[in-house]
Structure formats: structure tokens, C-alpha cells
Write an enzyme that holds these catalytic residues in place. Structure first.
Site, PDB file in Angstrom:
ATOM      1  CG  HIS A 205     103.961 -54.743 -41.223  1.00  0.00           C
ATOM      2  ND1 HIS A 205     103.896 -53.372 -41.326  1.00  0.00           N
ATOM      3  CD2 HIS A 205     104.382 -55.006 -39.969  1.00  0.00           C
ATOM      4  CE1 HIS A 205     104.275 -52.841 -40.182  1.00  0.00           C
ATOM      5  NE2 HIS A 205     104.571 -53.802 -39.339  1.00  0.00           N
TER       6      HIS A 205
ATOM      7  CE  LYS B 261     101.029 -55.682 -33.887  1.00  0.00           C
ATOM      8  NZ  LYS B 261     101.955 -54.571 -33.546  1.00  0.00           N
TER       9      LYS B 261
ATOM     10  CG  HIS C  81     100.111 -59.937 -35.772  1.00  0.00           C
ATOM     11  ND1 HIS C  81     101.021 -60.579 -34.980  1.00  0.00           N
ATOM     12  CD2 HIS C  81     100.840 -59.149 -36.615  1.00  0.00           C
ATOM     13  CE1 HIS C  81     102.251 -60.194 -35.308  1.00  0.00           C
ATOM     14  NE2 HIS C  81     102.164 -59.327 -36.299  1.00  0.00           N
TER      15      HIS C  81
ATOM     16  CG  HIS D   3     105.429 -59.063 -40.633  1.00  0.00           C
ATOM     17  ND1 HIS D   3     104.127 -59.462 -40.807  1.00  0.00           N
ATOM     18  CD2 HIS D   3     105.474 -58.495 -39.404  1.00  0.00           C
ATOM     19  CE1 HIS D   3     103.420 -59.135 -39.740  1.00  0.00           C
ATOM     20  NE2 HIS D   3     104.216 -58.548 -38.862  1.00  0.00           N
ATOM     21  CG  HIS D   4     106.335 -61.354 -36.804  1.00  0.00           C
ATOM     22  ND1 HIS D   4     107.215 -60.521 -36.140  1.00  0.00           N
ATOM     23  CD2 HIS D   4     105.163 -60.678 -36.861  1.00  0.00           C
ATOM     24  CE1 HIS D   4     106.597 -59.400 -35.808  1.00  0.00           C
ATOM     25  NE2 HIS D   4     105.345 -59.470 -36.250  1.00  0.00           N
TER      26      HIS D   4
ATOM     27  CG  ASP E 121     107.743 -54.814 -37.854  1.00  0.00           C
ATOM     28  OD1 ASP E 121     107.254 -53.780 -37.368  1.00  0.00           O
ATOM     29  OD2 ASP E 121     107.407 -55.967 -37.495  1.00  0.00           O
TER      30      ASP E 121
HETATM   31  P1  C2E Z   1     105.808 -54.802 -32.379  1.00  0.00           P
HETATM   32  O1  C2E Z   1     105.764 -54.107 -31.062  1.00  0.00           O
HETATM   33  O2  C2E Z   1     105.516 -53.980 -33.593  1.00  0.00           O
HETATM   34  O3  C2E Z   1     107.223 -55.481 -32.551  1.00  0.00           O
HETATM   35  C1  C2E Z   1     107.631 -56.035 -33.760  1.00  0.00           C
HETATM   36  C2  C2E Z   1     108.861 -56.875 -33.588  1.00  0.00           C
HETATM   37  O4  C2E Z   1     109.965 -56.070 -33.175  1.00  0.00           O
HETATM   38  C3  C2E Z   1     108.745 -57.955 -32.514  1.00  0.00           C
HETATM   39  O5  C2E Z   1     108.122 -59.091 -33.031  1.00  0.00           O
HETATM   40  C4  C2E Z   1     110.219 -58.212 -32.213  1.00  0.00           C
HETATM   41  O6  C2E Z   1     110.805 -59.021 -33.212  1.00  0.00           O
HETATM   42  C5  C2E Z   1     110.837 -56.832 -32.326  1.00  0.00           C
HETATM   43  N1  C2E Z   1     110.878 -56.216 -30.989  1.00  0.00           N
HETATM   44  C6  C2E Z   1     110.048 -55.289 -30.487  1.00  0.00           C
HETATM   45  N2  C2E Z   1     110.448 -54.939 -29.242  1.00  0.00           N
HETATM   46  C7  C2E Z   1     111.526 -55.663 -28.943  1.00  0.00           C
HETATM   47  C8  C2E Z   1     112.411 -55.741 -27.809  1.00  0.00           C
HETATM   48  O7  C2E Z   1     112.245 -55.051 -26.792  1.00  0.00           O
HETATM   49  N3  C2E Z   1     113.448 -56.632 -27.900  1.00  0.00           N
HETATM   50  C9  C2E Z   1     113.672 -57.383 -28.983  1.00  0.00           C
HETATM   51  N4  C2E Z   1     114.722 -58.218 -29.017  1.00  0.00           N
HETATM   52  N5  C2E Z   1     112.861 -57.344 -30.086  1.00  0.00           N
HETATM   53  C10 C2E Z   1     111.817 -56.484 -30.059  1.00  0.00           C
HETATM   54  P2  C2E Z   1     107.445 -60.123 -32.014  1.00  0.00           P
HETATM   55  O8  C2E Z   1     108.296 -60.348 -30.831  1.00  0.00           O
HETATM   56  O9  C2E Z   1     107.068 -61.333 -32.819  1.00  0.00           O
HETATM   57  O10 C2E Z   1     106.129 -59.405 -31.529  1.00  0.00           O
HETATM   58  C11 C2E Z   1     105.059 -59.159 -32.390  1.00  0.00           C
HETATM   59  C12 C2E Z   1     104.097 -58.213 -31.762  1.00  0.00           C
HETATM   60  O11 C2E Z   1     103.591 -58.802 -30.547  1.00  0.00           O
HETATM   61  C13 C2E Z   1     104.723 -56.902 -31.335  1.00  0.00           C
HETATM   62  O12 C2E Z   1     104.757 -55.995 -32.414  1.00  0.00           O
HETATM   63  C14 C2E Z   1     103.775 -56.482 -30.229  1.00  0.00           C
HETATM   64  O13 C2E Z   1     102.601 -55.913 -30.754  1.00  0.00           O
HETATM   65  C15 C2E Z   1     103.407 -57.790 -29.586  1.00  0.00           C
HETATM   66  N6  C2E Z   1     104.269 -58.101 -28.417  1.00  0.00           N
HETATM   67  C16 C2E Z   1     105.407 -58.817 -28.410  1.00  0.00           C
HETATM   68  N7  C2E Z   1     105.890 -58.931 -27.153  1.00  0.00           N
HETATM   69  C17 C2E Z   1     105.032 -58.255 -26.354  1.00  0.00           C
HETATM   70  C18 C2E Z   1     104.964 -58.017 -24.935  1.00  0.00           C
HETATM   71  O14 C2E Z   1     105.816 -58.458 -24.152  1.00  0.00           O
HETATM   72  N8  C2E Z   1     103.902 -57.281 -24.473  1.00  0.00           N
HETATM   73  C19 C2E Z   1     102.965 -56.798 -25.319  1.00  0.00           C
HETATM   74  N9  C2E Z   1     101.965 -56.065 -24.801  1.00  0.00           N
HETATM   75  N10 C2E Z   1     102.980 -57.008 -26.653  1.00  0.00           N
HETATM   76  C20 C2E Z   1     104.002 -57.731 -27.153  1.00  0.00           C
HETATM   77 FE    FE Z   2     103.869 -57.947 -36.814  1.00  0.00          FE
END
Ligand code: C2E
Ligand code: FE
Ligand code: SIN
Ligand code: SIN
Length: 386
Positions: A229, A233, A258, A284-285, A313
Site C-alpha cells: 500500500h 513512499k 505517495h 488507502h488514504h 494501516d
Molecule cells: P504513516 O505514519 O504510516 O501513517 C498512516 C496513517 O495513520 C496516517 O495517514 C494517519 O491517518 C494515521 N496516523 C498516524 N499517526 C497518527 C497520529 O498520531 N494521529 C492520528 N490521528 N492519526 C495518525 P496520513 O496522516 O495521511 O499520513 C500519511 C503518511 O504521511 C504517514 O504514514 C507518514 O509517513 C506521513 N506523515 C503524516 N504526518 C506526518 C508528520 O507530522 N511528520 C512526518 N514526518 N510524517 C508524517
Molecule cells: Fe499511506
């Protein structure tokens, strides 16, 4: 037995058949199962399933229950089977040896004596012929019109099962390994425990699919497609992906790509599995209420595969540590998923998630350092002999 009793009996066998066929993903086992059931349901001595080989345009059959197991190959258009494959029409032949189309070579080879043949085409959902079913030598008299109807029904049930099993076989084990290693490569930059994360996503997705009541074959599809998925990235710069803190709105916009990159990498694949993986990577988002990305799809516009993987996820992302966040307690993560029921997530998928939560929790505990998992291919991913 009266005719009504006989029909009822056959109907029961048919229902069992439908269930069994949708569960078997190994092509040889599936063909064996089908041949066995057809013999039972139609009361005949033999059933051959001919599969059309698209590369050579020949029909092959490995199974001749009731006599020796010999592989037969028939050129397209030759023999009864070949005629049915070419015309797409059912053929009911009471006496094979008085039919000029009949190919006697297989009988010569095996010493079998074919009398009656009922042959129907196997068509996939798209209406394309993928093979031919032959019921041979009905025990009591020639095949009748009831038999014709039943064999046609069986063949439509069997066709989708056969096609699915073929698609699995078309991806060799080494191809699957390559795909899996690619997924690991794509993710290891931002996750220390990539293998565990991918295994979680894979297992959770399959569990949720089963909880949803999807057929086992779809759960298997998800098991193998879901690890890909986030493959997109690979196209995201380190400065964004590995940023130890909150992303700026511009950076997040970049991050969102991504999904699009992943869909591009997996697009135009021939394999059914990669087509599913492509949908998952793309969607998936997306959120059930239409506020997700990249296409703002809503509800059932989002492929079911993606609706399932999105819950798996997010649950796993919440439970894991990331450069940008600490890990959450699984119960808190569960509450979050439940809160998002009907908002981010499909309510039915959330219900299924909750239904299998105990099992998800078990998987989660397993991956939490209590077992050693070698990065790369996990045992669970090879439960099936391809
Ligand atoms: P990921 O880390 O694999 O997170 C996947 C999804 O899990 C996120 O999609 C979000 O829906 C949920 N998620 C993860 N951590 C949290 C959290 O602390 N709180 C909440 N409410 N949901 C969470 P999303 O937001 O679309 O992000 C996609 C990807 O973007 C993430 O994959 C990560 O790789 C990156 N990302 C998102 N926010 C940040 C950030 O603030 N800093 C960094 N370095 N990367 C981020
Ligand atoms: Fe993703
Ligand atoms: C045929 O399809 O003409 C012969 C194959 C068989 O023996 O069943
Ligand atoms: C996959 O992740 O696509 C399958 C993993 C495997 O069976 O090697």
C-alpha cells in the site's frame, strides 16, 4: 428417488460446491475438487476440466478421475472439448464414437472407453472462455437437459474459482518475493520494524476481510496485496519522509503523493493481485465521508480493498512509533478507529475490525519484540504452496 428429491439433493450438493470452490486457491487442488464434485452431482464416471492456455491456444487437462491421471493436450478447435472452447456452445453427445468431432487419441492412450459426453464452456465474468468442462459416461443413460443446466451452473461457479487460482499461479513464488522485498525497501526508511509492520498490515487486512464476511479468496488477495500500500513512499524525499516532527502543509501535500506514485508503480499490471494492490495504493488514504486524498472519493466509490487496508494501516500506524510520534496503547488506537466509524472509515469495516479485535491484538503482541522476525519474507506469507 423422485425427480423433485433428486433436484433437491443436487441443489444441496451445489451449495456445498459453491462454498468449497471459493475457498481453494491452489489450482490443482481446486481442479481435483471440482472434478470430484461434478462426478458426484451428475452421477458420471469421469470429469475432465480442460484449461485454455492463452499462450499456445491449446487446451490442457491433467485430471481424469475414474481412470489414470494423464495429461491431455488438445489443440484449440479440435475434439469435443476444442469445439466447445471455439464455439462457446454446450455439446451433449450420447455416443462419442459416432460423433466425427470426437478425438479418440486420449482413449487410445489411457485404454478408457468414452460413451457419453456432456461438455460446457467455462467462461469468466467477462464472458471469455477460460476452459471446458466435460462430464463423461453418465452411469444411468445419456445426459439429459437437467444435467446440461446443472453443469452450466457448476461451470459458472467454478470459472471464477479457477481464474483466481490461475492468477495466483501466474505469480511465481520468486515474483511474490520480489514484490515483497520491494515493499520492504520502500518502507524501511521511515520504519525501523518494517517487516513487522508489513506483516501486521497483511494479517489485519485478511482478518478484517474475513470479519466482513468477504470470501476467503478476497481475504487472501488482501493478505498479499496490502503490504504494497505504501510502495509510493519510495518517491518521497528523505527530508520529508524522515522529518522528526510535524510536516508543514506544503510538505504534507508532497507526502500525499505517495498514493499517486504507488498507483503509478503498480498500474497496468497483468496480475490480478497487483491490480488489487494498485487500487489499495491509490485509495488507502481516502475517507468514507469524502474528506480523504488524493481523489476525495466517498463511500463505496472507494474500493473495498482500500477501505479495509485503511483501517489496518491507521491502527498499526497508531500503535507504532514513528519519527513524528510516539506509539499509542492499542486500546486507545481501537477507540480512535471506533470514533472514526462513518467518518474516516466504512462503518461495516469498523464493525468487522471490532469483531476480530481480539485476534488483531494477538498479532500485535506477537510483533512487539516477543518473536524474532527476519526482515523479508515471513512464514505466514508462504502458508500456501503456489
Ligand atoms: P504513516 O505514519 O504510516 O501513517 C498512516 C496513517 O495513520 C496516517 O495517514 C494517519 O491517518 C494515521 N496516523 C498516524 N499517526 C497518527 C497520529 O498520531 N494521529 C492520528 N490521528 N492519526 C495518525 P496520513 O496522516 O495521511 O499520513 C500519511 C503518511 O504521511 C504517514 O504514514 C507518514 O509517513 C506521513 N506523515 C503524516 N504526518 C506526518 C508528520 O507530522 N511528520 C512526518 N514526518 N510524517 C508524517
Ligand atoms: Fe499511506
Ligand atoms: C474430446 O474432447 O474430443 C476428447 C477428450 C476426452 O476424451 O474427453
Ligand atoms: C506479497 O507481499 O506480495 C507476497 C509475499 C510473499 O508471499 O512472498
Amino acid at each position: 428417488m423422485t425427480r423433485a428429491e433428486e433436484l433437491e439433493n443436487r441443489l444441496k450438493l451445489l451449495v456445498d460446491f459453491g462454498g468449497a470452490v471459493s475457498k481453494e486457491t491452489n489450482l490443482n487442488k481446486l481442479l481435483e475438487l471440482i472434478a470430484h464434485q461434478v462426478k458426484e452431482i451428475l452421477g458420471c464416471d469421469r470429469c475432465s476440466v480442460f484449461i485454455l492456455d492463452r499462450q499456445t491456444n491449446a487446451l490442457w487437462s491433467k485430471l481424469l478421475l475414474g481412470s489414470q491421471n494423464t495429461e491431455i493436450r488438445v489443440p484449440f478447435g479440435k475434439g469435443i472439448a476444442g469445439h466447445v472452447a471455439a464455439s462457446g456452445m454446450i455439446l451433449n453427445i450420447p455416443d462419442a464414437y459416432s460423433d466425427a468431432r470426437f478425438n479418440r487419441d486420449p482413449d487410445r492412450l489411457t485404454g478408457y472407453r468414452t460413451n457419453s459426453i456432456l461438455a460446457v464452456p467455462l467462461k469468466n465474468v467477462g464472458g471469455h472462455i477460460i476452459g471446458v468442462f466435460e462430464a463423461v459416461n453418465k452411469i444411468a443413460g445419456p445426459f439429459n437437459t437437467d444435467d446440461e443446466g446443472i453443469l452450466q451452473l457448476i461451470s459458472s461457479l467454478a470459472a471464477s474459482g479457477i481464474e483466481n487460482a490461475q492468477l495466483y499461479e501466474s505469480l511465481s513464488k520468486s515474483q511474490l518475493e520480489t514484490i515483497y522485498r520491494l515493499a520492504v525497501t520502500a518502507e524501511y526508511r521511515d520504519q525501523q520494524d518494517t517487516a513487522i509492520h508489513l506483516r501486521h498490515i497483511s494479517e489485519y487486512s485478511a482478518l478484517i476481510a474475513l470479519g466482513l464476511g468477504l470470501p476467503e479468496i478476497e481475504a487472501e488477495n488482501l493478505r498479499y496485496a496490502s503490504p504494497l500500500h505504501d510502495i509510493g513512499k519510495v518517491g518521497i524525499a528523505d527530508a520529508i519522509l524522515l522529518k522528526p516532527g510535524k510536516l508543514t502543509p506544503e510538505e504534507f501535500e508532497e507526502m500525499k503523493k505517495h498514493t499517486v506514485y504507488g498507483a503509478k508503480i503498480l498500474s497496468n499490471a497483468e496480475s490480478h493481485l497487483l491490480q488489487i494492490a494498485c487500487k489499495v495504493a491509490a485509495s488507502h488514504h481516502e475517507k468514507f465521508d469524502g474528506t480523504g486524498y488524493p481523489a476525495k472519493l466517498k463511500g463505496e466509490q472507494i474500493p473495498i480493498y482500500a477501505r479495509v487496508v485503511s483501517v489496518a494501516d491507521v491502527f498499526d500506524a497508531l500503535c507504532a512509533q514513528r519519527v513524528y510520534k510516539p506509539k499509542w496503547d492499542p486500546q486507545k488506537a481501537r477507540e480512535y478507529i471506533l470514533e472514526e466509524r462513518g467518518k474516516a472509515f466504512d462503518p461495516n469495516v469498523v464493525d468487522a475490525f471490532d469483531k476480530v479485535f481480539v485476534e488483531i491484538l494477538k498479532m500485535h503482541a506477537l510483533g512487539d519484540g516477543k518473536t524474532t522476525i527476519i526482515p523479508g519474507i515471513t512464514k505466514e506469507m508462504h502458508r500456501h504452496d503456489f
